[in-house]
Write a protein that holds these residues in place. Structure first.
Motif, PDB file in Angstrom:
ATOM      1  N   SER A  69      28.565  23.333  37.086  1.00 33.35           N
ATOM      2  CA  SER A  69      28.730  23.907  35.751  1.00 33.35           C
ATOM      3  C   SER A  69      30.209  24.081  35.437  1.00 33.35           C
ATOM      4  N   GLN A  70      30.505  24.009  34.145  1.00 30.23           N
ATOM      5  CA  GLN A  70      31.887  24.171  33.711  1.00 30.23           C
ATOM      6  C   GLN A  70      32.282  25.635  33.769  1.00 30.23           C
ATOM      7  N   LEU A  71      33.581  25.854  33.975  1.00 25.64           N
ATOM      8  CA  LEU A  71      34.172  27.188  33.974  1.00 25.64           C
ATOM      9  C   LEU A  71      35.249  27.245  32.910  1.00 25.64           C
ATOM     10  N   GLY A  72      35.551  28.436  32.468  1.00 28.19           N
ATOM     11  CA  GLY A  72      36.720  28.619  31.630  1.00 28.19           C
ATOM     12  C   GLY A  72      37.969  28.467  32.500  1.00 28.19           C
ATOM     13  N   GLN A  73      39.045  28.005  31.917  1.00 29.16           N
ATOM     14  CA  GLN A  73      40.272  27.807  32.669  1.00 29.16           C
ATOM     15  C   GLN A  73      40.729  29.095  33.343  1.00 29.16           C
ATOM     16  N   ASP A  74      40.666  30.216  32.634  1.00 27.63           N
ATOM     17  CA  ASP A  74      41.133  31.481  33.195  1.00 27.63           C
ATOM     18  C   ASP A  74      40.280  31.921  34.385  1.00 27.63           C
ATOM     19  N   VAL A  75      38.970  31.699  34.329  1.00 31.59           N
ATOM     20  CA  VAL A  75      38.085  32.059  35.440  1.00 31.59           C
ATOM     21  C   VAL A  75      38.406  31.206  36.664  1.00 31.59           C
ATOM     22  N   ALA A  76      38.549  29.903  36.449  1.00 29.96           N
ATOM     23  CA  ALA A  76      38.874  29.005  37.563  1.00 29.96           C
ATOM     24  C   ALA A  76      40.229  29.361  38.167  1.00 29.96           C
ATOM     25  N   LEU A  77      41.206  29.619  37.325  1.00 31.76           N
ATOM     26  CA  LEU A  77      42.547  29.922  37.826  1.00 31.76           C
ATOM     27  C   LEU A  77      42.562  31.202  38.657  1.00 31.76           C
ATOM     28  N   LYS A  78      41.743  32.182  38.298  1.00 29.69           N
ATOM     29  CA  LYS A  78      41.668  33.425  39.077  1.00 29.69           C
ATOM     30  C   LYS A  78      41.188  33.169  40.497  1.00 29.69           C
ATOM     31  N   MET A  79      40.303  32.213  40.674  1.00 31.97           N
ATOM     32  CA  MET A  79      39.842  31.858  42.031  1.00 31.97           C
ATOM     33  C   MET A  79      41.018  31.366  42.875  1.00 31.97           C
ATOM     34  N   PHE A  80      41.871  30.562  42.285  1.00 28.01           N
ATOM     35  CA  PHE A  80      43.024  30.025  43.013  1.00 28.01           C
ATOM     36  C   PHE A  80      44.084  31.108  43.211  1.00 28.01           C
ATOM     37  N   ASP A  81      44.263  31.971  42.223  1.00 27.85           N
ATOM     38  CA  ASP A  81      45.206  33.077  42.379  1.00 27.85           C
ATOM     39  C   ASP A  81      44.817  33.955  43.561  1.00 27.85           C
ATOM     40  N   HIS A  82      43.526  34.206  43.697  1.00 24.93           N
ATOM     41  CA  HIS A  82      43.047  35.012  44.833  1.00 24.93           C
ATOM     42  C   HIS A  82      43.364  34.298  46.153  1.00 24.93           C
ATOM     43  N   PHE A  83      43.132  33.005  46.202  1.00 24.97           N
ATOM     44  CA  PHE A  83      43.443  32.234  47.414  1.00 24.97           C
ATOM     45  C   PHE A  83      44.933  32.317  47.738  1.00 24.97           C
ATOM     46  N   PHE A  84      45.785  32.083  46.727  1.00 19.10           N
ATOM     47  CA  PHE A  84      47.237  32.076  46.944  1.00 19.10           C
ATOM     48  C   PHE A  84      47.785  33.443  47.355  1.00 19.10           C
ATOM     49  N   ALA A  85      46.999  34.497  47.145  1.00 21.44           N
ATOM     50  CA  ALA A  85      47.436  35.851  47.505  1.00 21.44           C
ATOM     51  C   ALA A  85      47.094  36.215  48.953  1.00 21.44           C
ATOM     52  N   LEU A  86      46.421  35.339  49.674  1.00 26.30           N
ATOM     53  CA  LEU A  86      46.085  35.629  51.071  1.00 26.30           C
ATOM     54  C   LEU A  86      47.354  35.764  51.908  1.00 26.30           C
ATOM     55  N   GLY A  87      47.221  36.291  53.121  1.00 29.29           N
ATOM     56  CA  GLY A  87      48.372  36.643  53.944  1.00 29.29           C
ATOM     57  C   GLY A  87      48.999  35.546  54.773  1.00 29.29           C
ATOM     58  N   GLN A  88      48.275  34.443  55.036  1.00 26.43           N
ATOM     59  CA  GLN A  88      48.849  33.347  55.813  1.00 26.43           C
ATOM     60  C   GLN A  88      48.066  32.072  55.529  1.00 26.43           C
ATOM     61  N   PHE A  89      48.714  30.929  55.768  1.00 30.61           N
ATOM     62  CA  PHE A  89      48.101  29.633  55.495  1.00 30.61           C
ATOM     63  C   PHE A  89      48.458  28.649  56.599  1.00 30.61           C
ATOM     64  N   LEU A  90      47.502  27.805  56.907  1.00 35.91           N
ATOM     65  CA  LEU A  90      47.724  26.673  57.796  1.00 35.91           C
ATOM     66  C   LEU A  90      47.475  25.418  56.977  1.00 35.91           C
TER      67      LEU A  90
END
Length: 175
Positions: A69-90
């Protein structure tokens, strides 16, 4: 084999993505493609401008049911913002595996315990002599200790980027 941490790289990437969203007219061309695997769902985000034409597509795919299903741009972007706010990345090194796509997904998400995000971003700002691009696959973790536990649990050191900057045929840091 040592595993490289990417928190600083992801923070810089997030700033560049934010700049694109806040100042799109500063960019002559851009192509931003992001996909995140989280909670048995795949969220896709695509935004581009070529030859003065802008386009965007934002959707979620339930991997259990196959429902998309389609999402609004702002809803989709919030998912990525949450990911980018995590404490470490590999970063995943992109080496070929003998596994199917589903097996590989279950492996790198640790049976859907950790979010995984693929980002391909290329752009050229107005006045820049050349374009910049990157294409990476990140696993999001809570902190350094969580990252170390994750890599030990998977016990596949060749799966992860060990040395930065990383450049391979399929995946690369900024160039």
């Amino acid at each position: 084999m040592e595993t490289a941490f990417y928190k600083d790289y992801v923070a810089d990437l997030k700033k560049r993505i934010d700049d694109l969203h806040q100042n799109p007219d500063d960019f002559q061309v851009y192509d931003l493609q992001m996909e995140i695997l989280v909670r048995k769902a795949q969220v896709s985000y695509a935004l581009s401008r070529r030859k003065g034409q802008s386009d965007g597509l934002f959707f979620v795919n339930d991997t259990s049911s196959g429902k998309r299903s389609q999402l609004g741009q702002d809803v989709a972007l919030k998912m990525f913002d949450h990911f980018f706010a995590l404490g470490q990345f590999l970063a995943i090194a992109g080496t070929a595996t003998e596994q199917s796509e589903a097996e590989f997904t279950n492996l790198i998400t640790a049976e859907w315990t950790y979010p995984v995000c693929a980002v391909a971003f290329s752009y050229r700002k107005k006045g820049q002599p050349q374009a910049q691009s990157m294409k990476m696959l990140f696993v999001g973790l809570n902190n350094d200790e969580d990252a170390e536990l994750y890599t030990r649990a998977l016990n596949q050191p060749a799966l992860f980027v060990g040395r930065r900057p990383f450049v391979a045929q399929q995946l690369w840091e900024w160039k």
